[in-house]
Scaffold this motif. Structure first.
Motif, PDB file in Angstrom:
ATOM      1  N   GLY A 170     -44.728   2.067 -45.672  1.00  0.00           N
ATOM      2  CA  GLY A 170     -46.184   1.606 -45.600  1.00  0.00           C
ATOM      3  C   GLY A 170     -47.307   2.566 -45.786  1.00  0.00           C
ATOM      4  N   VAL A 228     -43.396  -8.870 -47.970  1.00  0.00           N
ATOM      5  CA  VAL A 228     -44.737  -8.112 -47.621  1.00  0.00           C
ATOM      6  C   VAL A 228     -45.647  -9.045 -47.525  1.00  0.00           C
ATOM      7  N   CYS A 275     -44.728  -5.777 -43.228  1.00  0.00           N
ATOM      8  CA  CYS A 275     -43.671  -5.673 -44.142  1.00  0.00           C
ATOM      9  C   CYS A 275     -42.447  -6.095 -43.211  1.00  0.00           C
ATOM     10  N   TRP A 277     -42.821  -2.218 -40.882  1.00  0.00           N
ATOM     11  CA  TRP A 277     -44.040  -1.302 -41.026  1.00  0.00           C
ATOM     12  C   TRP A 277     -45.166  -2.213 -40.875  1.00  0.00           C
ATOM     13  N   SER A 278     -46.170  -1.769 -40.692  1.00  0.00           N
ATOM     14  CA  SER A 278     -47.692  -2.678 -40.613  1.00  0.00           C
ATOM     15  C   SER A 278     -48.752  -1.552 -40.977  1.00  0.00           C
ATOM     16  N   ARG A 279     -49.772  -1.934 -41.513  1.00  0.00           N
ATOM     17  CA  ARG A 279     -51.122  -1.311 -41.921  1.00  0.00           C
ATOM     18  C   ARG A 279     -52.105  -2.123 -41.504  1.00  0.00           C
TER      19      ARG A 279
END
Length: 424
Positions: A196, A133, A143, A152-154
């Motif tokens: 995420g 991460v 991540c 995933w992403s945020r």
């Protein structure tokens, strides 16, 4: 196979291959190591090196940066940023030979302010042995798996501060724990490592625009949180601009707060809290105050639990190490090493380092303390509470603001120009 079991199996099999002298070998999966306190179980790491001696390999990095390398399952990860932060990247290298395995770059369409000494890659990545991460601040939280596939992403918001960003994420109980800031909005959050999704967010009050307080003095925290186990109760402890907070890992509820970090020059915190048995020591920045308090109570524990407060102090950016019942510090101005009594805050001894200012944090390994200064010299000395006992000054002659990583008898060190693997 579960990630933790996989890491343990890897470490155990690797130690069998190398023999009994490395049975304490472990990965370095996060900023300040597997315990988050700058301590390593390594017993066979080098004490001395230079530009040619004990260099296993080195690779050229595309840009300078203040983040530090991490090591896990035969991989070395480090962040870099280019084009005034419009490109923020995570690099993955083979720990055996330094070969670049992959790079994942995030594009960001804004040029946000930062200090000239703080490039746009101040955050160190974190891993559980299968996933890594990385926080690129306003460019997002990402991540990847160890093959470089994005899981995933945020987008956690925009964080604007004239001095940039530098907090690193940590992992705990399947959660990514992240202190988001500095800037107008500051909060602690827990994100599910698997997908995420946000589990909780806890806001921290700020003044003005988050860069200056109501007295127009600088404010902000770049403190990476630590996990504390206090009589069987786990807490997330972090230094904010004005106070130290303890959060419940499952809910984000603030269990207690201790005030005292507001300084005469501003409300600033650069270092992580240091846990010294049942005492927590927190340092303000910009010659600001240091405080020590008992790790107990609920609510505002300032009056009943704070043991001492000292101001002014040297400029403190490097986080120290607690060992042998004392706190050992490396400072950024004046350039001195110190040994402190955490119960009283009093200086037991202090000595000029003989080098430059230290921004990288201290590490305890092989019964020695290691810290790298801004000239790329790694100072090695013994954690002697009676006097300063210098062992070595290892010069790479390249600037560095990073903390070394220790794993399987080797040291991984980032300078402004290279990533080094150092070993006997």
């Amino acid at each position: 196979m579960k990630p933790l079991l996989r890491v343990l199996c890897f470490a155990f099999s690797y130690s069998l291959l190398l023999g009994p002298s490395t049975l304490t070998a472990e990965d370095w999966p996060a900023f300040r190591g597997p315990r988050g306190n700058g301590t390593s179980l390594e017993t066979e790491v080098p004490l001395k090196w230079n530009q040619t001696e004990n260099i296993v390999w080195k690779v050229r990095l595309p840009t300078s940066g203040n983040s530090s390398p991490i090591v896990s399952n035969g991989r070395v990860f480090v962040t870099c940023a280019e084009k005034e932060g419009r490109q923020r990247s995570l690099y993955c290298y083979d720990r055996r030979n330094g070969q670049q395995l992959w790079v994942r770059t995030v594009n960001f369409d804004k040029v946000l302010p930062t200090h000239k000494t703080n490039n746009y890659c101040g955050s160190t990545p974190v891993t559980d042995g299968e996933r890594v991460v990385v926080w690129h601040s306003s460019a997002g939280l990402f991540c990847y798996d160890f093959a470089g596939k994005e899981l995933w992403s945020r987008n956690l918001g925009e964080f604007e501060h004239i001095w940039g960003y530098g907090v690193s994420p940590l992992l705990h109980d399947g959660k990514v724990i992240l202190h988001c800031g500095p800037g107008k909005r500051v909060f602690m959050t827990a994100v599910d490592l698997a997908n995420g999704k946000t589990i909780w967010e806890t806001e921290e009050p700020t003044e003005g625009d988050g860069q200056r307080n109501n007295e127009r003095k600088y404010m902000g925290s770049w403190s990476t949180p630590v996990i504390a186990d206090i009589k069987g109760q786990e807490l997330i402890v972090c230094s904010m601009s004005l106070r130290v907070n303890a959060y419940a890992p499952q809910t984000g509820k603030i269990i207690w707060s201790c005030y005292g970090l507001r300084g005469k020059k501003g409300d600033l915190a650069y270092t992580s809290p240091v846990l010294a048995n049942d005492i927590c020591v927190a340092m303000g920045g910009y010659n600001g105050p240091a405080i020590g308090f008992r790790l107990q109570g609920t609510g505002d524990i300032t009056d009943p639990e704070r043991l001492w407060r000292e101001e002014p102090n040297p400029q403190r950016i490097s986080t120290g190490v607690f060992t042998n019942n004392h706190l050992f510090m490396a400072n950024a101005g004046p350039n001195i090493f110190q040994c402190l009594n955490p119960s009283t805050g009093k200086i037991v001894w202090q000595e000029r380092s003989g080098g430059a200012a230290c921004w990288g944090s201290m590490v305890l390994a092989n019964e020695h303390l290691y810290v790298t200064d801004q000239n790329g010299t790694t100072h090695v000395f013994k954690p002697n509470a009676a006097r300063f006992e210098k062992v070595a000054q290892n010069q790479l002659k390249e600037r560095s603001n990073s903390t070394p990583a220790f794993s399987d008898g080797q040291i991984f060190l980032r300078t402004f120009q290279h990533l080094y693997c150092i070993g006997n």
